[in-house]
Structure formats: C-alpha cells, structure tokens
Design an enzyme around this catalytic site. Structure first.
Site, short mmCIF file in Angstrom:
data_model
loop_
_atom_site.label_atom_id
_atom_site.label_comp_id
_atom_site.label_asym_id
_atom_site.label_seq_id
_atom_site.Cartn_x
_atom_site.Cartn_y
_atom_site.Cartn_z
N LYS A 112 0.83 -1.21 0.00
CA LYS A 112 0.00 0.00 0.00
C LYS A 112 0.87 1.27 0.00
O LYS A 112 0.46 2.30 -0.51
CB LYS A 112 -0.90 0.03 1.24
CG LYS A 112 -1.78 -1.20 1.44
CD LYS A 112 -2.98 -1.21 0.53
CE LYS A 112 -4.02 -2.26 0.90
NZ LYS A 112 -3.57 -3.68 0.90
C1 LIG Z 1 -4.07 -4.77 0.38
C2 LIG Z 1 -3.24 -5.99 0.27
C3 LIG Z 1 -3.46 -6.96 -0.73
C4 LIG Z 1 -4.61 -6.89 -1.72
O1 LIG Z 1 -4.54 -5.75 -2.53
P1 LIG Z 1 -5.73 -5.37 -3.54
O2 LIG Z 1 -5.75 -3.87 -3.55
O3 LIG Z 1 -6.96 -5.95 -2.98
O4 LIG Z 1 -5.36 -5.91 -4.85
C5 LIG Z 1 -2.60 -8.05 -0.80
N1 LIG Z 1 -1.59 -8.19 0.09
C6 LIG Z 1 -1.37 -7.30 1.07
C7 LIG Z 1 -0.25 -7.55 2.03
C8 LIG Z 1 -2.16 -6.17 1.20
O5 LIG Z 1 -1.92 -5.29 2.18
#
Ligand SMILES: *Cc1c(COP(=O)(O)O)cnc(C)c1O
Length: 467
Positions: A112
C-alpha cells in the site's frame, strides 16, 4: 486528461477532481475517458532509469495538466526516497522463469505504501493549488490504515482519522497506526468489527452537513490515484526483464482487484503482458468467476492473508466496464443487480474475453503454510502468506517458454509474525528502521459503535489541529 464514471451519471473530472472525489456521485468508479499510451520507444527510453523517474513518467500520463511534470518528478523522488531498498521495488529470481517483485520496502512494510506515499504528496499539492482543506476518514482491518496515516501525517491541508476494530488488528498493524504522533492524525479504536467501522465511515459520508462541514475525502482502494500509482512498478519490472522486446506475465495476490487492475492498466497503455494470474485465499470469488463465470457472494472467512479476506472486489467494476465495451447503462445495471441478488451475471462473451488474459488461482491456509515451508527449503526465500499465494499462482500458471513470470510480494514477513511462526517455527525480525515499534508510545481514542460519538471524535481531531 478527463475521467468518466463507469455508470455514466456523474460529471467528468480531471485528475485533481477524481483524486479528491474518490467515488463518483452515481456510485460508479472513475476511469480515463480515453487511455493514454506508451510507444515501444517510450518504454525503451525508461529502461535503466531510477524507480522515481519511471513513476513520474508513467503518472504524468494520468495526471495530465493537473500536476506539472517537474513537480511530479520532485514528488516521486520524495515519495520513494524513504524506502528501505535503493531499487524501491527490487526483483528477486526464484527459478529459471520465476521472479518476485518486492513491493514491501516502504515505511509500513506492505505494498500500500507504493501508492499511498505518492498520494499524500499529490493531495497536498492539489489542495494547495485549490486553497482547500480535506478530512480523510477511513476504516481499516490492517494495512491500508497504517499506510494512509504514514503518508498523510504532518501534511498541510489534510486531517486524517482512521477507525480500527479494537482488538481485531495485529499488534504490528495497530502500532504502525497508533505510534505516529502528528496533530493532523486521529486514531479511533471502535468497540465493534471491521464491518462496523466501514458502516460508520459510510454513515459519515451520508451525513451531508457533517460531510460538508469537514470536507470529507477518502483514499480507499477505488481511488483512481491509487490505481495509477500502482502502474509504474509493473513497467519497471517488465523493462528489467526485457520488455518491450519480450512479453512478461504477472501473478498478483488480490482481494479488491486493485493491484491486478493496475497490471491490466499497464497492459492497456502499451506494456506487452501475456498473462495475469489472480491469486485468492479461501475467499475465492475472483477465482470462481475466472474458472466458471460464478461471481456469487459467500460469507467472508478469516484467513492467514487477512488483507485478501474480501468477497466484493470493488475495483472489478472497472474491468467489467471494459468487458462490456464501456456500456455505462449495462455496467450500472449489472452492479445494481449484483448488490441485490449477490450474483453477478456477466455475459458469456465478456467472460471468455476475460479468460484470454486472466487466470484464477486459490490457495487455502493449510496449502499456504506448506508452500511457505517448501519455498524456504528449496530456495531460502521467506514469503509471508499474501506473497506466497502470488508466488504459488505464478509457478502454477506459467505463460509459456521464455515469458518471465513476476509474482508480486505485497508484505514483509515481519508484518505477519504469527503466521510465519506457524509456518516456519520462527518469528521474523522487523527491519532495523522499525525495530523500536514495540517500545513506542501508542495514542488513540476509544469509541462505542455510535455515529454521534465517532463524529465528535473526528471533529475534535480537526479542531485540535487547527488550534
Ligand atoms: C491490500 C493488500 C493486498 C490486496 O490488494 P488489492 O488492492 O486488494 O489488490 C494483498 N496483500 C497485502 C499484504 C495487502 O496489504
């Protein structure tokens, strides 16, 4: 550069407009009115450039005239300067045709940060231009809240208040939110579940006088700014592995369909992408759709990869819109029916088109733990559960001889110490720059599951920061 809603009933906006608006007023999602494109020459010219420069060039295609290019270059340099690896999103080779791209070297150890670090700076720039202020409110079950707080703490013109369900996030995740001390940050531990937190955020947006008084804004995964800021790393990886002369494939662990949508966008604007593998845990609505055109909502089951414990993948609407040849009425109808019936009717022709590019993959917790052990024994590489699902999906669905498969590693193993201990018997160490996380002082407010109480706390954060 203009953006339109997938449901066709909201005003078109420029990049600044969609950044601040998040969701469109008609409930749809903003998408480019026409996609920009990168020629093979443009792609070749980016080979070997630092990550921040690739990010600036790619983002410029989406920001249009909202942000001058020189400003974008500076914001990208600043956004990625604090990452724990000088390549920002390095590639690690696991097998002859299989690579991992590590997206977890940012301040909160999850992917993120790749988008959020840039978004914080873009918000500040756009708000300064407009002489405006916003209050970002959000609910988190873990990674989004900490990445958002880290990105917006101390920024001018923005207050940010994040709700988390008390006692239901991991200690690392909670501490990453509650130990950031800035006057513009508020943390609320809610006596309730993650869904209660989300319902309260929705209720705050629906309270029009409150929304207008505090200029509410959101940075959840449907914000186009986040999708755009996730496109550069796909291009960066592909260039390192021989694009545009060579096709590449990606395997992406996803829940909200945000990260894999960014890969689709990279392809849409000109990157030669042969295949996209969509990884799920036992909450496998996306895999069921790709396997058998079964997009039906089942209950969310907790798993070892909690950031993918999602049944309604909000960003899927953007792909649906393209699969339906950008028919806004059909998209709106399909989404409304889906909300009512719990099952999405995607026409067979559109489903077949999706399957020419996307492959579904699922791994339950037992399999994930076994794969973590197997991978570590075979290669020495330690992957946490989300990343492991991506790696296993990539290994299971290679795109063909000579097409490199790149699996997205979305979190650092130290972010999920309990799962890692279950898999390997050892708890991974936090990187040195976060090593004192458990000694830092936590600061947060507690609230009952009550709209008026939460609104009072949000207002208090804004007033405290203004003082
Ligand atoms: C948010 C997140 C995901 C999933 O991301 P999407 O935006 O749903 O594609 C996968 N792995 C981790 C560690 C995350 O924090």
């Amino acid at each position: 550069m203009r953006y339109i809603s997938t449901r066709g009933q909201a005003p078109a906006r420029d990049f600044s407009g969609v950044l601040l608006a998040g969701l469109a007023e008609d409930g749809g999602l903003y998408v480019p009115e026409t996609f920009p494109s990168l020629s093979r020459e443009d792609l070749r010219a980016m080979r070997g450039l630092p990550y921040a420069e690739v990010a600036a060039r790619v983002m410029h295609l989406f920001t249009g005239t909202s942000v001058p290019f020189a400003t974008l270059q500076r914001l990208c340099r600043e956004a990625y300067a604090g990452f724990g690896h000088s390549a920002v999103a390095p590639l690690v080779q696991l097998d002859s045709g299989l690579w991992v791209q590590e997206l977890f070297h940012g301040p909160t150890l999850a992917f993120k940060d790749m988008a959020m670090q840039l978004l914080g700076r873009l918000f500040e720039h756009v708000l300064a231009e407009q002489g405006a202020h916003v209050t970002i409110v959000g609910a988190t079950s873990g990674d989004t809240g900490s990445a958002a707080i880290e990105a917006f703490a101390g920024r001018d013109r923005v207050n940010i208040v994040i709700l988390h369900p008390e006692g239901r996030t991991s200690a690392v995740q909670r501490r990453q939110m509650t130990t950031v001390h800035a006057p513009n940050v508020g943390n609320i531990a809610l006596a309730g579940t993650f869904d209660d937190c989300q319902d309260l955020v929705k209720a705050m947006f629906a309270d029009v006088p409150f929304r207008q008084e505090l200029h509410l804004s959101a940075v959840n995964s449907i914000n186009w700014g986040r999708i755009a800021a996730q496109v550069p790393y796909y291009i960066y990886a592909a260039l390192a592995l021989g694009a545009p002369e060579r096709e590449v494939a990606f395997s992406v662990p996803t829940g909200n369909f945000g990260n894999v949508l960014a890969a689709w966008v990279a392809r849409r604007i000109g990157l030669p992408v042969a295949r996209l593998v969509v990884g799920s845990n036992r909450n496998d609505i996306l895999a069921r759709f790709l396997d058998g055109n079964d997009m039906s909502i089942q209950g969310v089951e907790p798993s070892l990869s909690p950031s993918m414990d999602i049944q309604v993948s909000s960003n899927f609407e953007r792909l649906l819109f393209e699969l339906l040849d950008r028919d806004t009425a059909a998209t709106a109808r399909t989404m409304t029916d889906f909300r009512q019936s719990g099952r999405m009717a995607v026409p067979d022709a559109a489903w077949h088109r999706a399957r020419t590019l996307f492959h579904g993959f699922r791994l339950d917790d037992t399999q994930t733990l076994a794969e973590i052990r197997r991978l570590r024994a075979a290669t020495g590489y330690v992957a946490e559960p989300h990343s492991m699902i991506g790696i296993a999906g990539g290994a299971a669905h290679p795109a063909g001889h000579g097409v490199p498969m790149v699996a997205m590693a979305t979190a650092h193993p130290a972010k999920f110490p309990d799962a890692m201990e279950q898999a390997t018997g050892t708890r991974p160490l936090l990187p040195a720059r976060l090593g004192d996380l458990y000694e830092r002082i936590e600061r947060f407010s507690r609230a009952p599951n009550d709209l008026a109480a939460v609104e009072t706390l949000v207002r208090a954060t804004v007033l405290r920061n203004a003082a």
